[in-house]
Design a protein around this motif. Structure first.
Motif, PDB file in Angstrom:
ATOM      1  N   GLY A 285      -0.225 -21.902   9.588  1.00 19.49           N
ATOM      2  CA  GLY A 285      -1.018 -21.153   8.535  1.00 19.49           C
ATOM      3  C   GLY A 285      -0.765 -19.795   8.500  1.00 19.49           C
ATOM      4  O   GLY A 285      -0.915 -18.994   7.709  1.00 19.49           O
ATOM      5  N   LEU A 286      -0.463 -19.081   9.687  1.00 21.71           N
ATOM      6  CA  LEU A 286      -0.325 -17.737   9.895  1.00 21.71           C
ATOM      7  C   LEU A 286       0.869 -17.268   9.236  1.00 21.71           C
ATOM      8  O   LEU A 286       0.975 -16.115   8.346  1.00 21.71           O
ATOM      9  CB  LEU A 286       0.139 -17.243  11.431  1.00 21.71           C
ATOM     10  N   PHE A 287       1.987 -18.144   9.208  1.00 20.52           N
ATOM     11  CA  PHE A 287       3.206 -17.855   8.344  1.00 20.52           C
ATOM     12  C   PHE A 287       2.984 -17.723   6.987  1.00 20.52           C
ATOM     13  O   PHE A 287       3.494 -16.727   6.057  1.00 20.52           O
ATOM     14  CB  PHE A 287       4.287 -18.694   8.509  1.00 20.52           C
ATOM     15  N   MET A 288       1.985 -18.583   6.493  1.00 19.20           N
ATOM     16  CA  MET A 288       1.587 -18.701   4.961  1.00 19.20           C
ATOM     17  C   MET A 288       0.910 -17.490   4.582  1.00 19.20           C
ATOM     18  O   MET A 288       1.227 -16.969   3.293  1.00 19.20           O
ATOM     19  CB  MET A 288       0.888 -19.999   5.001  1.00 19.20           C
ATOM     20  N   LEU A 289       0.056 -17.196   5.564  1.00 21.72           N
ATOM     21  CA  LEU A 289      -0.786 -16.004   5.136  1.00 21.72           C
ATOM     22  C   LEU A 289      -0.007 -14.642   4.989  1.00 21.72           C
ATOM     23  O   LEU A 289       0.215 -13.760   4.031  1.00 21.72           O
ATOM     24  CB  LEU A 289      -1.679 -15.876   6.210  1.00 21.72           C
ATOM     25  N   VAL A 290       0.981 -14.469   5.768  1.00 17.69           N
ATOM     26  CA  VAL A 290       1.934 -13.220   5.678  1.00 17.69           C
ATOM     27  C   VAL A 290       2.873 -13.397   4.803  1.00 17.69           C
ATOM     28  O   VAL A 290       3.108 -12.396   3.960  1.00 17.69           O
ATOM     29  CB  VAL A 290       2.878 -13.037   7.220  1.00 17.69           C
ATOM     30  N   GLY A 291       3.254 -14.662   4.348  1.00 19.80           N
ATOM     31  CA  GLY A 291       4.122 -14.880   3.075  1.00 19.80           C
ATOM     32  C   GLY A 291       3.291 -14.495   2.072  1.00 19.80           C
ATOM     33  O   GLY A 291       4.047 -13.929   1.133  1.00 19.80           O
ATOM     34  N   GLY A 292       2.094 -14.646   1.616  1.00 17.79           N
ATOM     35  CA  GLY A 292       1.442 -14.126   0.564  1.00 17.79           C
ATOM     36  C   GLY A 292       1.480 -12.367   0.529  1.00 17.79           C
ATOM     37  O   GLY A 292       1.667 -12.185  -0.565  1.00 17.79           O
ATOM     38  N   LEU A 293       1.188 -11.915   1.652  1.00 17.15           N
ATOM     39  CA  LEU A 293       1.601 -10.403   1.796  1.00 17.15           C
ATOM     40  C   LEU A 293       3.121 -10.092   1.242  1.00 17.15           C
ATOM     41  O   LEU A 293       2.941  -9.040   0.395  1.00 17.15           O
ATOM     42  CB  LEU A 293       1.116  -9.792   3.015  1.00 17.15           C
ATOM     43  N   GLN A 294       4.039 -10.484   1.647  1.00 14.85           N
ATOM     44  CA  GLN A 294       5.262 -10.469   1.041  1.00 14.85           C
ATOM     45  C   GLN A 294       5.266 -10.897  -0.335  1.00 14.85           C
ATOM     46  O   GLN A 294       5.849 -10.067  -0.978  1.00 14.85           O
ATOM     47  CB  GLN A 294       6.227 -11.356   1.861  1.00 14.85           C
ATOM     48  N   THR A 295       4.871 -11.681  -0.783  1.00 13.48           N
ATOM     49  CA  THR A 295       4.849 -12.229  -2.357  1.00 13.48           C
ATOM     50  C   THR A 295       4.314 -11.179  -3.163  1.00 13.48           C
ATOM     51  O   THR A 295       4.881 -10.869  -4.129  1.00 13.48           O
ATOM     52  CB  THR A 295       4.238 -13.507  -2.506  1.00 13.48           C
ATOM     53  N   VAL A 296       3.224 -10.309  -2.830  1.00 12.63           N
ATOM     54  CA  VAL A 296       2.701  -9.548  -3.628  1.00 12.63           C
ATOM     55  C   VAL A 296       3.265  -8.009  -3.291  1.00 12.63           C
ATOM     56  O   VAL A 296       2.701  -7.088  -3.919  1.00 12.63           O
ATOM     57  CB  VAL A 296       1.126  -9.793  -3.617  1.00 12.63           C
ATOM     58  N   GLY A 297       4.125  -8.174  -2.625  1.00 10.77           N
ATOM     59  CA  GLY A 297       4.687  -6.893  -2.186  1.00 10.77           C
ATOM     60  C   GLY A 297       4.180  -5.911  -1.111  1.00 10.77           C
ATOM     61  O   GLY A 297       4.537  -4.376  -1.160  1.00 10.77           O
ATOM     62  N   LEU A 298       3.202  -6.566  -0.560  1.00 18.10           N
ATOM     63  CA  LEU A 298       2.376  -5.424   0.546  1.00 18.10           C
ATOM     64  C   LEU A 298       3.245  -5.094   1.506  1.00 18.10           C
ATOM     65  O   LEU A 298       3.086  -3.941   2.175  1.00 18.10           O
ATOM     66  CB  LEU A 298       1.058  -6.097   0.980  1.00 18.10           C
ATOM     67  N   ILE A 299       3.850  -6.053   2.023  1.00 16.79           N
ATOM     68  CA  ILE A 299       4.871  -5.693   3.330  1.00 16.79           C
ATOM     69  C   ILE A 299       5.895  -4.613   2.920  1.00 16.79           C
ATOM     70  O   ILE A 299       6.281  -3.679   3.661  1.00 16.79           O
ATOM     71  CB  ILE A 299       5.692  -7.190   3.667  1.00 16.79           C
ATOM     72  N   ASP A 300       6.482  -4.603   1.760  1.00 16.92           N
ATOM     73  CA  ASP A 300       7.338  -3.666   1.339  1.00 16.92           C
ATOM     74  C   ASP A 300       6.779  -2.196   1.410  1.00 16.92           C
ATOM     75  O   ASP A 300       7.252  -1.242   1.452  1.00 16.92           O
ATOM     76  CB  ASP A 300       7.923  -4.141  -0.001  1.00 16.92           C
ATOM     77  N   GLU A 301       5.368  -2.289   0.714  1.00 11.75           N
ATOM     78  CA  GLU A 301       4.845  -0.750   0.520  1.00 11.75           C
ATOM     79  C   GLU A 301       4.338  -0.352   1.972  1.00 11.75           C
ATOM     80  O   GLU A 301       4.456   0.732   2.095  1.00 11.75           O
ATOM     81  CB  GLU A 301       3.506  -1.244   0.030  1.00 11.75           C
ATOM     82  N   ILE A 342       6.705  -8.238  11.440  1.00  9.24           N
ATOM     83  CA  ILE A 342       8.290  -8.444  11.371  1.00  9.24           C
ATOM     84  C   ILE A 342       8.940  -8.375  10.231  1.00  9.24           C
ATOM     85  O   ILE A 342       9.901  -7.485   9.998  1.00  9.24           O
ATOM     86  CB  ILE A 342       8.364 -10.098  12.105  1.00  9.24           C
ATOM     87  N   PRO A 343       8.466  -8.784   9.020  1.00 10.67           N
ATOM     88  CA  PRO A 343       8.868  -8.480   7.811  1.00 10.67           C
ATOM     89  C   PRO A 343       9.133  -6.754   7.399  1.00 10.67           C
ATOM     90  O   PRO A 343       9.718  -6.409   6.699  1.00 10.67           O
ATOM     91  CB  PRO A 343       8.137  -9.076   6.637  1.00 10.67           C
ATOM     92  N   VAL A 344       8.067  -6.005   7.973  1.00  9.14           N
ATOM     93  CA  VAL A 344       7.843  -4.598   8.011  1.00  9.14           C
ATOM     94  C   VAL A 344       9.135  -3.934   8.541  1.00  9.14           C
ATOM     95  O   VAL A 344       9.794  -3.040   7.988  1.00  9.14           O
ATOM     96  CB  VAL A 344       6.611  -4.028   8.545  1.00  9.14           C
ATOM     97  N   VAL A 345       9.479  -4.160   9.737  1.00 11.15           N
ATOM     98  CA  VAL A 345      10.756  -3.940  10.368  1.00 11.15           C
ATOM     99  C   VAL A 345      11.907  -4.234   9.621  1.00 11.15           C
ATOM    100  O   VAL A 345      12.640  -3.574   9.358  1.00 11.15           O
ATOM    101  CB  VAL A 345      10.735  -4.516  11.891  1.00 11.15           C
ATOM    102  N   GLN A 346      11.908  -5.507   9.313  1.00  8.80           N
ATOM    103  CA  GLN A 346      13.209  -5.981   8.254  1.00  8.80           C
ATOM    104  C   GLN A 346      13.364  -5.099   7.040  1.00  8.80           C
ATOM    105  O   GLN A 346      14.493  -4.705   6.755  1.00  8.80           O
ATOM    106  CB  GLN A 346      13.180  -7.270   8.092  1.00  8.80           C
ATOM    107  N   GLU A 347      12.270  -4.701   6.466  1.00  9.58           N
ATOM    108  CA  GLU A 347      12.312  -4.098   5.279  1.00  9.58           C
ATOM    109  C   GLU A 347      12.672  -2.542   5.501  1.00  9.58           C
ATOM    110  O   GLU A 347      13.549  -1.741   4.691  1.00  9.58           O
ATOM    111  CB  GLU A 347      10.838  -3.911   4.718  1.00  9.58           C
ATOM    112  N   LEU A 348      12.501  -1.933   6.951  1.00 12.47           N
ATOM    113  CA  LEU A 348      12.972  -0.662   7.083  1.00 12.47           C
ATOM    114  C   LEU A 348      14.588  -0.428   7.030  1.00 12.47           C
ATOM    115  O   LEU A 348      14.948   0.746   6.693  1.00 12.47           O
ATOM    116  CB  LEU A 348      12.561  -0.373   8.622  1.00 12.47           C
ATOM    117  N   GLN A 349      15.103  -1.702   7.183  1.00 11.35           N
ATOM    118  CA  GLN A 349      16.781  -1.401   7.116  1.00 11.35           C
ATOM    119  C   GLN A 349      17.122  -1.068   5.689  1.00 11.35           C
ATOM    120  O   GLN A 349      17.992  -0.645   5.335  1.00 11.35           O
ATOM    121  CB  GLN A 349      17.334  -2.821   7.723  1.00 11.35           C
ATOM    122  N   GLY A 350      16.042  -1.491   4.617  1.00 10.40           N
ATOM    123  CA  GLY A 350      16.510  -1.133   3.528  1.00 10.40           C
ATOM    124  C   GLY A 350      16.222   0.143   2.920  1.00 10.40           C
ATOM    125  O   GLY A 350      16.258   0.675   1.952  1.00 10.40           O
ATOM    126  N   TYR A 351      15.780   1.101   3.877  1.00  4.87           N
ATOM    127  CA  TYR A 351      15.188   2.233   3.626  1.00  4.87           C
ATOM    128  C   TYR A 351      15.967   3.356   4.485  1.00  4.87           C
ATOM    129  O   TYR A 351      15.454   4.549   4.817  1.00  4.87           O
ATOM    130  CB  TYR A 351      13.691   2.731   3.811  1.00  4.87           C
TER     131      TYR A 351
END
Length: 428
Positions: A285-301, A342-351
């Motif tokens: 369930g936790l992975f699904m919740l965080v996946g929602g944040l990724q889908t709408v772009g909040l993790i990237d922001e 975790i996805p936030v740190v992964q996104e940092l590599q893109g910046y």
């Protein structure tokens, strides 16, 4: 509108997880399903967000420990250690910390406290000792010891699965030294705080020394096979970089091998019933919740915001991650926090941040050691508190925080010095 709904669902789910009035697996899964109902993503995407490697690894370790537990080896070792120090309260406190820390590093901290706390409460009751010093020592030691290895604490498992080049030995090499320093400091503080509150009763200790620890141990093929496979699996974790087999495959292979070897001694269905399914479904369930944040772009922001605040400075970003993860993990359970970061740190590599390993180690240290801040800071804390309450030895939230917050701050200060000297000095 979709983004707003996702934020609302995530925040409400997070708040419900914090207050712990409802089963955490039900809360997390309900949040994930609400995201499906709101068309944030489809089922295929939701299953894609679940880290099945982490789920399989946790499940396999639960099976291994569930079978090994039936041999009585954990109870036997706990009693023998207590008898080794002749039931003396202060040495028993040291043994409690060491046993919990080592067990948490080699198994995982939640499993270790589940196995050890009932035995510990029985020991202190026999010796008529106050339970609180031993319980709080168990909690601190479980989170500190669990930080040392890839499988020791759920946040480490999640980070280890997210970063391909991190192995069991990587965690031991990078986390082990600072964990040892923090453990020694914390145990020294606990001994100074509690040594005058622990009184030795020679009569009760003499009676306890006569207890036969062997009666708890089943010396048969089940014991030999369980320990052999468990040690073989841990050895596989350590040799992971050399045998070129991932951690999850090693754990699953070990669990299946032990199930085959003990099929004549145990009912497989009973073993599966003892698996902590609530924990596994909570992770899903936790992975699904965080996946929602990724889908709408909040993790990237969020990643962009962190880069903007730090201006792309690696040392500052690592320090920001260490302290924010440490403090926030003291307030909320560290598992959902790490799942979100975790996805936030992964996104940092893109910046433009190519070498983000110092940030990963900062996140791991902050999340694991930050769990000592409050009773809801880590899953192991919640488990110990629940077991203690069932034995009529409740741990007051405020009383725990009075010890936990200073320990948390000390751990973060030590970690800051360690991360700076080992990883960040070359960048300055």
């Amino acid at each position: 509108m979709t983004t707003l709904l996702t934020i609302i669902i995530f925040v409400i789910s997070y708040c419900l997880l914090m207050i712990e009035k409802w089963n955490r697996a039900v809360v997390a899964l309900t949040g994930g399903v609400l995201l499906l109902i709101c068309n944030v993503y489809e089922w295929e995407e939701a299953f894609g967000f679940i880290d099945w490697d982490t789920i399989a690894l946790l499940f396999s370790m639960m099976v291994l420990v569930s079978i090994t537990k039936k041999t009585g080896i954990f109870t036997y070792v706990a009693i023998r250690l207590a008898q080794l120090v002749k039931g003396r309260p202060v040495p028993l406190l040291i043994v409690t910390g060491c046993f919990t820390a080592i067990g948490s590093a080699l198994l995982d901290n939640v499993t270790t406290v589940l196995l050890f706390v009932p035995v510990l409460l029985s020991l202190v009751k026999q010796l008529q000792l106050p339970a609180f010093p031993y319980l709080i020592t168990t909690i601190f030691s479980s989170n500190i010891g669990g930080a040392a290895t890839l499988i020791g604490d759920p946040p480490n498992i999640m980070i280890g699965q997210a970063v391909e080049h991190f192995s069991f030995l990587s965690f031991l090499n990078n986390m082990g030294p600072v964990v040892l320093i923090v453990f020694i400091l914390v145990m020294t503080i606990l001994l100074l705080l509690f040594k005058n509150k622990l009184y030795y009763n020679e009569e009760l200790a003499t009676k306890f020394m006569k207890e036969d620890a062997n009666k708890h141990l089943k010396k048969d093929q089940l014991l030999f096979r369980s320990l052999s496979v468990l040690f073989l699996t841990i050895a596989g974790f350590m040799l992971h970089p050399f045998i070129h087999m991932d951690i999850t495959t090693i754990a699953v292979s070990g669990a299946l091998l032990l199930l085959f070897l003990t099929d004549k001694y145990l009912d497989v269905e009973q073993v599966f019933q003892e698996v902590e399914w609530v924990t596994l479904f909570f992770f899903m369930g936790l992975f699904m919740l965080v996946g929602g944040l990724q889908t709408v772009g909040l993790i990237d922001e969020l990643a962009r915001g962190m880069v903007w605040v730090s201006d792309g400075d690696l040392p500052f970003t690592a320090m920001l991650m260490l302290w924010s993860s440490g403090i926030l993990s003291g307030i909320v359970d560290n598992i959902p926090f790490v799942a979100a970061m975790i996805p936030v740190v992964q996104e940092l590599q893109g910046y433009g941040m190519m070498d983000v390993d110092p940030i990963w180690w900062s996140l791991a240290l902050g999340a694991c050691l930050g769990g000592n801040g409050t009773l809801i800071g880590a899953s192991a804390n919640v488990v110990v508190a629940g077991l203690a309450a069932s034995y009529r030895e409740p741990i007051p939230f405020i009383k725990f925080a009075l010890y936990g917050i200073p320990i948390l701050l000390l751990s973060l200060v030590v970690s800051t010095v360690y991360v700076f000297l080992r990883y960040l000095l070359p960048f300055l």
